[in-house]
Write an enzyme that holds these catalytic residues in place. Structure first.
Site, short mmCIF file in Angstrom:
data_model
loop_
_atom_site.label_atom_id
_atom_site.label_comp_id
_atom_site.label_asym_id
_atom_site.label_seq_id
_atom_site.Cartn_x
_atom_site.Cartn_y
_atom_site.Cartn_z
N PHE A 140 0.85 -1.18 0.00
CA PHE A 140 0.00 0.00 0.00
C PHE A 140 0.89 1.23 0.00
O PHE A 140 1.61 1.49 0.96
CB PHE A 140 -0.94 0.06 1.20
CG PHE A 140 -1.87 1.24 1.12
CD1 PHE A 140 -3.06 1.14 0.42
CD2 PHE A 140 -1.54 2.46 1.69
CE1 PHE A 140 -3.91 2.24 0.31
CE2 PHE A 140 -2.38 3.55 1.58
CZ PHE A 140 -3.57 3.45 0.89
N ASP A 225 9.49 2.94 1.71
CA ASP A 225 8.33 3.75 2.05
C ASP A 225 8.14 3.67 3.56
O ASP A 225 7.59 2.72 4.09
CB ASP A 225 7.09 3.22 1.31
CG ASP A 225 5.85 4.06 1.59
OD1 ASP A 225 5.84 4.81 2.58
OD2 ASP A 225 4.87 3.93 0.83
N LYS A 254 3.05 11.73 7.13
CA LYS A 254 2.19 11.50 8.27
C LYS A 254 2.71 12.21 9.52
O LYS A 254 2.47 13.39 9.72
CB LYS A 254 1.98 10.00 8.50
CG LYS A 254 1.21 9.33 7.36
CD LYS A 254 0.82 7.92 7.71
CE LYS A 254 0.12 7.20 6.57
NZ LYS A 254 -1.20 7.75 6.22
#
Length: 400
Positions: A140, A225, A254
């Protein structure tokens, strides 16, 4: 308006691209959030790890308010007094040589795809339009058209084609599969150190180290990532540190703002980001002074307040406590730091009903891949709060 009215308003006027739990939140502080009726909950999702520093951290809030009163946006057509300082501080923390700031995690991923393709053509000598990037099954990395082009989640892809070519998909955690997928046109390997959305899937020990060596031997850019795993979530500043490696490109986002403002960044060695020239990539808001000031404060409190060390210690305590719960419905508990997944057997009926029962008892969490609950509270959580949560989790599972 009460909760029922606010939920009805969302349902009537909003696109139905999310299926949230029916709790309407109004306020947050530290690890706690309160709904519109004043009921308190322990946040065990942390906005998908965006609020690692806790809700409404006063130090980050102060930096945001002060910068907002001075200057918020210039675009990159002009310079600002926060950008260079942000570069200096994040490079010093992560041993990076270059930084490219963006806004969302998906934008950071798109940035990396463009950059490693150009590096492949200009530096490695791959024939034009033939560059390939290797990715992992159940990944993802976001929801843009290009990113879902290499997703293996049918619900993310159905009805959205045609898709972007140039990707090869391999099993996660399989170094032999990675080596077998390499061709002369391979320019990058994009991978999550731990697959979060897939259910907190941790690769075998040595996998990232093997990938690092393989990429070095084949002149391939290793891209990690760390948008979810980075900035303390796993008990290290970056999850790559658990195996003692350094990626060529690292993506963070984030928690880079502590939940106050969208900001992401591509961290790189000089060779790869050095291929970009003025006008080839950018963002109006990327690197804006408000975002940079917020990110500087978010990084500062993360380090100075010992949040990373707390994530390691309290995360291990939480993980062990969950593993002590004896129930036939539990298949596995796994995790690293405060990134923990509790997977149920399929016959347990899925994880979402458990999320609703936990909500009713004061814990907010979210299911992923149907059968797994993630427990990822802010990194400021204490052992005492974990003990309180474990009692509730035990009672909910025992009732099944």
């Amino acid at each position: 308006m009460d909760a029922t009215e606010l939920i009805a308003l969302e349902q009537k006027l909003g696109a139905h691209n999310y299926k949230p739990l029916d709790v309407v939140l109004r306020r947050g502080e530290g690890v706690w959030v309160w709904d519109v009726d004043g009921r308190r909950y322990l946040d065990c999702l942390s906005a998908y790890s965006a609020v690692n520093q806790g809700h409404c951290h006063p130090g980050i809030f102060k930096a945001m308010v002060e910068q907002a009163a001075r200057l918020t946006l210039t675009s990159r057509a002009f310079r600002n007094d926060q950008l260079g300082l942000f570069y200096q501080e994040i490079c010093g923390l992560t041993r990076s040589h270059k930084v490219l700031p963006m806004n969302s995690g998906a934008e950071a991923v798109e940035t990396v795809i463009k950059t490693v393709r150009k590096w492949g053509y200009k530096i490695k000598g791959v024939p034009e339009n033939q560059a390939e990037i290797i990715v992992c099954r159940n990944n993802f990395h976001g929801r843009t058209i290009t990113i879902i082009s290499f997703s293996t989640d049918d619900s993310s892809r159905e009805g959205f084609g045609p898709f972007t070519p140039g990707f090869r998909v391999i099993p996660f955690g399989d170094a032999a599969a990675l080596e077998a997928a390499v061709t002369p046109n391979t320019v990058g390997f994009l991978v999550e150190p731990i697959q979060g959305e897939a259910g907190v899937i941790i690769p075998p020990d040595g996998y990232l180290k093997a990938a690092r060596e393989l990429c070095r031997n084949h002149n391939i850019v290793l891209i990690l990532d760390e948008i979810q795993t980075g900035l303390g979530r796993t008990g290290k500043l970056l999850a790559e540190e658990h195996e003692g490696i350094e990626a060529d490109l690292t993506l963070v986002g984030k928690a880079l703002s502590g939940g106050f403002y969208p900001i992401s960044a591509v961290l790189s060695n000089s060779e790869v980001l050095g291929v970009l020239q003025p006008g080839e990539h950018g963002s109006t808001f990327g690197g804006n002074p408000l975002a940079c000031a917020v990110a500087r404060a978010a990084l500062k409190v993360l380090i100075e307040e010992g949040m990373i060390e707390n994530a390691a210690a309290v995360g291990a305590y939480f993980l062990e406590g969950l593993r002590q719960i004896q129930s036939p419905v539990i298949k596995e508990v796994r995790g690293r730091g405060l990134m923990i997944g509790l997977e149920f057997h399929p016959e347990a009926g899925g994880a979402r009903p458990y999320c609703y029962r936990l909500k009713d008892k004061g814990i907010l969490c979210k299911e992923t891949h149907d059968h797994t609950i993630r427990f990822a509270p802010p990194l400021v959580i204490t052992r005492e709060t974990v003990d309180w949560a474990l009692d509730i989790i035990q009672s909910v599972i025992s009732e099944s």
